[in-house]
Design an enzyme around this catalytic site. Structure first.
Site, mmCIF file in Angstrom:
data_model
loop_
_atom_site.group_PDB
_atom_site.id
_atom_site.type_symbol
_atom_site.label_atom_id
_atom_site.label_comp_id
_atom_site.label_asym_id
_atom_site.label_seq_id
_atom_site.Cartn_x
_atom_site.Cartn_y
_atom_site.Cartn_z
ATOM 1 N N HIS A 142 90.015 14.937 44.016
ATOM 2 C CA HIS A 142 90.705 14.351 42.867
ATOM 3 C C HIS A 142 89.931 13.173 42.265
ATOM 4 O O HIS A 142 90.214 12.772 41.140
ATOM 5 C CB HIS A 142 92.132 13.937 43.241
ATOM 6 C CG HIS A 142 92.234 12.738 44.123
ATOM 7 N ND1 HIS A 142 92.452 12.819 45.482
ATOM 8 C CD2 HIS A 142 92.162 11.410 43.858
ATOM 9 C CE1 HIS A 142 92.530 11.613 46.003
ATOM 10 N NE2 HIS A 142 92.346 10.729 45.031
ATOM 11 N N ASP A 172 91.342 19.058 48.849
ATOM 12 C CA ASP A 172 91.085 17.755 48.233
ATOM 13 C C ASP A 172 89.822 17.122 48.811
ATOM 14 O O ASP A 172 89.790 15.927 49.128
ATOM 15 C CB ASP A 172 92.273 16.810 48.405
ATOM 16 C CG ASP A 172 92.225 15.646 47.404
ATOM 17 O OD1 ASP A 172 91.398 15.713 46.479
ATOM 18 O OD2 ASP A 172 92.992 14.681 47.565
ATOM 19 N N SER A 247 90.468 6.085 47.740
ATOM 20 C CA SER A 247 90.377 7.531 47.914
ATOM 21 C C SER A 247 88.929 7.942 48.143
ATOM 22 O O SER A 247 88.039 7.578 47.380
ATOM 23 C CB SER A 247 90.923 8.250 46.683
ATOM 24 O OG SER A 247 92.304 8.073 46.563
#
Length: 501
Positions: A142, A172, A247
């Protein structure tokens, strides 16, 4: 309690003074002739107990805890571990050009006064981890989703344009490649299965773009699922502070090893509330190895079986003591599972000795195994426990592998389609037993993209024509008509649409 303790201190002090200045020689001779008795707590012992915070009649009871004595103990720090691992954690900058469509586009009169829509640059910020000296970086999908350009900035201030080697939205995860004259620092990938709840961990990343930041915490839980992060639900939970920008960053154990890729948080405000999730390192290792091998998608071992969750009703009907495992829902004829004797209705409870809590755990365990090996499944079949050895094979291609790019004036123009096989279904994130004609890719700024078609959509019918082959869909898309009626299956749901185009 305090007056008694103070009295004891004063009494001990007076006793010590009397011993120092009294008839010490006679006492010493008397004590020399008798066996040494267990000494009573002295002044130093009482002071030590006070520092310990011990109360009650038995100050030595309980765990062996104390306040730190000495400068070395006071200065215990994670700093050496951070210095060892932080240089391998990088910043990832992804940018894309988004075209905002104007309602006046295509109209010469209005375009003359209002102009055409202008592309706008959009960017996103995340983190990544160097796992190979050659410049292989692991991050989240993402972070780079739909990016036209991805740049990587290392902790020493250098910036590199990267190449996307492999990406998978269902996991992901994404792997980037950067190049330099000298080897890059790396964080070795550890064994995430060795983690236990309560283990100390560090989270390193770039939250909110403020710069590289390190936070500490513990492993709060393992094997978390059903949290809505991605299609693959098997995460490490930690209370180490993770915020937007973290992230793709590193979750480090006390051995300086990568045990997870920080991925998401639970939050109402957008900031950390102590509930963060990381993708286990064993999955990261398998994904990075696939990228280094040059795979165009992350290929999972195939056994020719599909699974469903074990519900409380199913568990009760099968006589299970608790809900758990994965229920075999279908078995492909002639596949490895069928050859090993696996049947619909069986429940897989272990895989190579690891407990299978649910279908998410089974998917995770399977994905980390090597194609070509054998795996031992602990199966409950007809009330009996069995150990079943199943070969892990590559998903079969199917009879037809050709892909067709749809053209012409239709809502499907710009889509690349093909007939589903177990291998193609795996690539698109579909069930291995899915049948039909699926969209493999959708070109940006094409009619198919504008109408919202996505890779993985299965086209069932177009203007009354049943779609059973890619050639049939190509013919249907070339019809000379302005009215289109079609049926598409997406994520197990059937979508019907009628439009004029």
């Amino acid at each position: 309690m305090r007056p008694n303790r103070l009295s004891l201190i004063l009494f001990s002090a007076l006793a010590a003074l009397s011993l120092a200045f009294g008839p010490a020689s006679s006492l010493a001779q008397e004590n020399a002739q008798q066996p040494p008795a267990k000494s009573e707590p002295g002044l130093s012992d009482v002071l030590t107990d006070l520092l310990h915070g011990v109360e009650g009649e038995n100050p030595t009871a309980g765990p062996d805890k104390r306040v730190p004595f000495g400068r070395e103990e006071v200065q215990l720090s994670f700093a050496p571990l951070v210095k060892q691992t932080a240089p391998a954690v990088v910043n990832v900058y992804a940018s894309q050009t988004a075209r905002v469509r104007s309602p006046f586009d295509g109209d010469p009169f209005f375009e003359e006064f209002f102009g055409r829509s202008v592309p706008r640059a959009q960017s996103s910020l995340g983190s990544g981890v160097l796992v190979d000296p050659s410049g292989i970086v692991v991050t989240n999908f993402h972070v780079i989703k739909n990016a036209d350009e991805v740049k990587v900035a290392t902790s020493d201030g250098r910036e590199f344009t990267s190449k996307v080697m492999l990406k998978d939205e269902t996991l992901d995860l994404a792997v980037l490649k950067i190049s330099a004259d000298k080897p890059f620092p790396v964080v070795p990938i550890g064994d995430s299965d060795a983690l236990e709840v309560g283990d100390l961990v560090l989270a390193i990343g770039n939250p909110f773009g403020v710069g590289q930041t390190t936070t500490s915490g513990i492993v709060s839980a393992l094997a978390r699922s059903h949290i809505g992060i991605s299609d693959s639900g098997y995460f490490i939970q930690t209370d180490a502070a993770i915020n937007p920008g973290n992230s793709g960053g590193a979750l480090i154990n006390m051995g300086g090893q990568l045990v997870g890729i920080n991925t998401a948080i639970y939050s109402r405000s957008g900031g950390s509330i102590g509930i963060g999730f990381a993708i286990p390192a064993n999955m990261v290792r398998a994904f990075a190895e696939a990228a280094k091998a040059g795979s165009d998608f992350f290929e999972r071992p195939y056994i020719g079986a599909e699974f469903e969750a074990v519900t409380p009703q199913i568990a009760e009907s099968l006589g299970l003591e608790k809900v758990g495992g994965a229920l075999v829902s279908s078995v492909a004829e002639g596949g490895p599972a069928a050859k090993a004797g696996l049947k619909p209705g069986d429940v897989v409870q272990t895989l190579n000795g690891a407990v299978i809590e649910g279908i998410e755990a089974l998917d995770y365990r399977m994905a980390t195994l090597t194609i070509g090996a054998n795996a031992t499944f602990g199966v409950l079949t007809k009330g009996q426990q069995q150990q079943v050895a199943i070969a892990l094979e590559r998903a079969p291609e199917g009879l037809t592998t050709a892909q067709i790019l749809l053209r012409g004036r239709s809502p499907f123009a710009g889509a690349r389609v093909a007939e589903l096989s177990p291998r193609l279904a795996q690539r698109l994130g579909l069930r291995s037993d899915a049948k039909g004609v699926a969209l493999v890719d959708v070109a940006s700024a094409s009619p198919a993209s504008d109408f919202g078609f996505q890779p993985g959509d299965i086209v069932r019918e177009v203007n009354g024509v049943t779609i059973d082959s890619a050639k049939r869909l190509e013919e249907a898309a070339l019809q000379s008509t302005r009215w289109w009626r079609f049926t598409v299956e997406r994520g197990g749901q059937t979508l019907r649409q009628v439009l004029r185009y």
